[in-house]
Design a protein around this motif. Sequence first.
Motif, mmCIF file in Angstrom:
data_model
loop_
_atom_site.group_PDB
_atom_site.id
_atom_site.type_symbol
_atom_site.label_atom_id
_atom_site.label_comp_id
_atom_site.label_asym_id
_atom_site.label_seq_id
_atom_site.Cartn_x
_atom_site.Cartn_y
_atom_site.Cartn_z
ATOM 1 N N THR A 1 0.824 -1.214 0.000
ATOM 2 C CA THR A 1 0.000 0.000 0.000
ATOM 3 C C THR A 1 0.854 1.258 0.000
ATOM 4 N N LEU B 1 3.258 4.103 -1.104
ATOM 5 C CA LEU B 1 3.751 4.738 -2.328
ATOM 6 C C LEU B 1 4.594 5.937 -1.915
ATOM 7 N N HIS C 1 0.486 -1.733 -5.922
ATOM 8 C CA HIS C 1 -0.445 -1.055 -5.016
ATOM 9 C C HIS C 1 -1.894 -1.304 -5.432
ATOM 10 N N SER D 1 -3.233 7.330 -7.520
ATOM 11 C CA SER D 1 -4.029 6.360 -6.777
ATOM 12 C C SER D 1 -5.285 7.009 -6.206
ATOM 13 N N THR E 1 -8.287 14.048 0.465
ATOM 14 C CA THR E 1 -7.186 13.093 0.374
ATOM 15 C C THR E 1 -5.904 13.773 -0.080
ATOM 16 N N ASP F 1 -2.194 14.727 2.274
ATOM 17 C CA ASP F 1 -0.972 14.020 1.896
ATOM 18 C C ASP F 1 0.244 14.689 2.556
ATOM 19 N N GLU G 1 5.084 11.072 -4.563
ATOM 20 C CA GLU G 1 3.808 11.762 -4.368
ATOM 21 C C GLU G 1 2.896 11.678 -5.585
ATOM 22 N N ARG H 1 0.855 8.609 -5.431
ATOM 23 C CA ARG H 1 -0.237 8.735 -4.465
ATOM 24 C C ARG H 1 -1.388 9.554 -5.048
ATOM 25 N N GLN H 2 -1.055 10.578 -5.817
ATOM 26 C CA GLN H 2 -2.085 11.394 -6.458
ATOM 27 C C GLN H 2 -2.858 10.586 -7.488
#
Length: 270
Positions: free
Chosen positions: A49, A51, A88, A60, A240, A244, A54, A57-58
């Motif tokens: 999970t 990452l 992921h 995702s 979300t 971050d 960044e 993550r964005q």
Amino acid sequence: MARTTPQPRPGRYEIDTGVAELAPDTISGGWLLTINGAHSSHIHPDDPTALDFEYLRQMSAVIDDRYPATQRLRVLHLGGAACALARHLDHRYPDARQVAVEIDAELARLVREWFDLPRAPKLRIRVGDAREVVTSLQPRTRDVVVRDAFAGDRTPRHLTTREFTEAVREVLEPGGLYLANCGDSRDLAGARAEAATIGSVFSHLMLIADAAMFKGRRTGNIVIAASDAPLDASATLVRTLLSDPLPAQVLSGAKARDFARGPALSDDPA
């Protein structure tokens, strides 16, 4: 036959496109993969999970905001490296079927050896040029296409043009999602041109980056999301991204179109 436990081994490795270096990350843990001097992937072997980059993550966050965990996502990754995002998403979407296109055959072999990546049919690594693979696929066979292919610190130009973007749109289901990682300098000329190109093909556009990147204060990455279905910056997505470790902003609608100034990138005449 029992499956061999992956064994990451730090060092420098000759690959088809140059030199890959694998090193333990003593700060955040995991392993950092560098290709020809550029940071390419980060993997936490015990935590799919996680990452570290960044922009992943964005991406995702956009996918999670759009698709429920029960969706049997069909994802095409253009640019494989260590397949951090694919790994992921396999955890987030257990029924997903993914293909990662990696131009370097030796790198593809090594990352299978080093990391506990999902096996086919959950994740297939296909060796080849991303554009050639896209144009060979059947129409409407993918829900999400992720472009994260680099030569050095820039995406190869033939993966940025209007013609290429039209080919991506062709393989997506109606309303499917295209996510492109755009690395750029502080003048943002490249990101604006790419946004204009992608926005000339898809009906809806959304851009994600931290405030300093949007203001031209640093070199970095902008995530460009596009679809023929509406792309709204939902309250959940905004929360979300703001929560971050590197808080990010969203430009959508008129603000995204205003950012996407300049002519679309097209191929040279044959």
